[in-house]
Design a protein around this motif. Structure first.
Motif: not given
Length: 345
Positions: A67-86
């Motif tokens: 599950r956690v790997r999906t946050y750092f995998s390649k490919g488009e992510k929802p804006d919500k995920i992008v902001r959170m990772v940021h």
């Protein structure tokens, strides 16, 4: 429960676009890869944290590593995920023996910490009830934020959906009992009811919302009317009946069929884990007692149940229906999945 906390942390540069964030992820790819190697393939809860130690998001998974790997995998992510990772600074993990424990722990932590990126479970104080009206000057079905009497059903989540269901019902009032059948017709505009119609409609609504038999009979009658309307090419009317069926089925599932109200009775079940079998004694969605057995026997189960009963008396009943709804729902849905489980009580 065998559990442990693993803390990871890394600093993210402040960036202003998806491209910058993707570049940052690329630059620190090897560093993150080494960190992610240490995450176990186990059920548990993960918590995303910002540079101030605040919790951004809480999630759960049957497999934390995956599950956690999906946050750092390649490919488009929802804006919500992008902001959170940021804004991410640290990630902490709590490993659990079972997925049920991970779900209940996630729910409890979200209610306590109220992370900014979580939506579900956070605001149980906004859950509500459906009341059957007693006053002809008001609507037959009303929304209430407290339980008023025996004709108050819930609590429910999803106010927008419930409002829509109650609005749809207004087009078929009055609903009357005629022998073993319900009698009603669809009208484009809600019909004004006389006093006697209102009383009969009230009795029908009580039966539909509180009786499995009444609920089933009403849905079957509505299906008949939907098919008749369709046969006569009255497709808008058929669609309205279909929506009413879906709406009442939703109320039925959340109030009766899912068995939330029956979860006040103790539930005892075991789930297979690496060390043997983990047994739970659950009341109202709360784990009262849990224990791991390498080889469980009938006497072990009897002693476990007696201990669970004693602890339940000491603990007392939960008074917060709204808060307990989410926990009860988690347990109810989990018990529908029998894979790897043994039901003792």
């Amino acid at each position: 429960m065998a559990s442990f906390m693993m803390l990871f942390g890394w600093g993210w540069k402040l960036t202003s676009s998806k491209q910058d964030i993707e570049m940052l992820k690329y630059e620190e790819k090897d560093f993150i890869k080494e960190k992610l190697k240490k995450i176990p393939n186990s059920p548990g809860v993960y918590m995303m944290k910002d540079r101030h130690g605040g919790t951004l998001y809480i999630g759960k998974s049957k497999n934390l590593k995956s599950r956690v790997r999906t946050y750092f995998s390649k490919g488009e992510k929802p804006d919500k995920i992008v902001r959170m990772v940021h804004n991410l600074k640290d990630i902490s993990f709590i490993v659990t023996d079972t997925h049920l424990e991970a779900q209940l722990l996630e729910c409890a932590l979200i209610k306590k910490l109220k992370p900014i990126y979580n939506v579900q479970f956070k605001n149980h104080q906004n859950y509500f009830y459906i009341d059957i009206g007693h006053d002809i000057r008001k609507k037959p079905l009303l929304i209430s934020f407290i339980r008023t009497d025996s004709n108050s059903y819930g609590p429910y989540r999803g106010k927008g959906m419930i409002y829509h269901i109650l609005k749809q019902m207004e087009n078929i009032y009055p609903i009357k009992r005629v022998g073993e059948d319900f009698d009603f017709d669809f009208s484009i505009f809600p019909q004004k009811m006389k006093e006697q119609d209102f009383k009969e409609n009230k009795l029908s609504l009580i039966e539909i919302l509180s009786s499995e038999k009444g609920n089933t009979e009403f849905i079957e009658k509505t299906k008949e009317k939907m098919m008749d309307a369709s046969t006569l090419s009255r497709f808008e009317t058929a669609k309205a009946y279909r929506d009413i069926i879906n709406g009442i089925s939703y109320l039925y599932y959340n109030n009766l069929k899912a068995g939330y109200k029956y979860l006040d009775k103790p539930t005892v079940f075991g789930e297979k884990i690496e060390k043997g079998i983990k047994v739970f004694y659950i009341v109202s969605g709360v784990i009262i007692l849990k224990r791991v057995y390498e080889n469980i026997k009938d006497d072990d189960v009897k002693k476990f149940i007696e201990e669970g009963k004693a602890l339940t008396k000491i603990r007392g009943e939960s008074k917060d229906e709204k808060r307990s709804l989410d926990f009860r729902r988690i347990v109810s849905l989990e018990l529908q999945d029998n894979e790897g489980k043994i039901i003792f009580l």
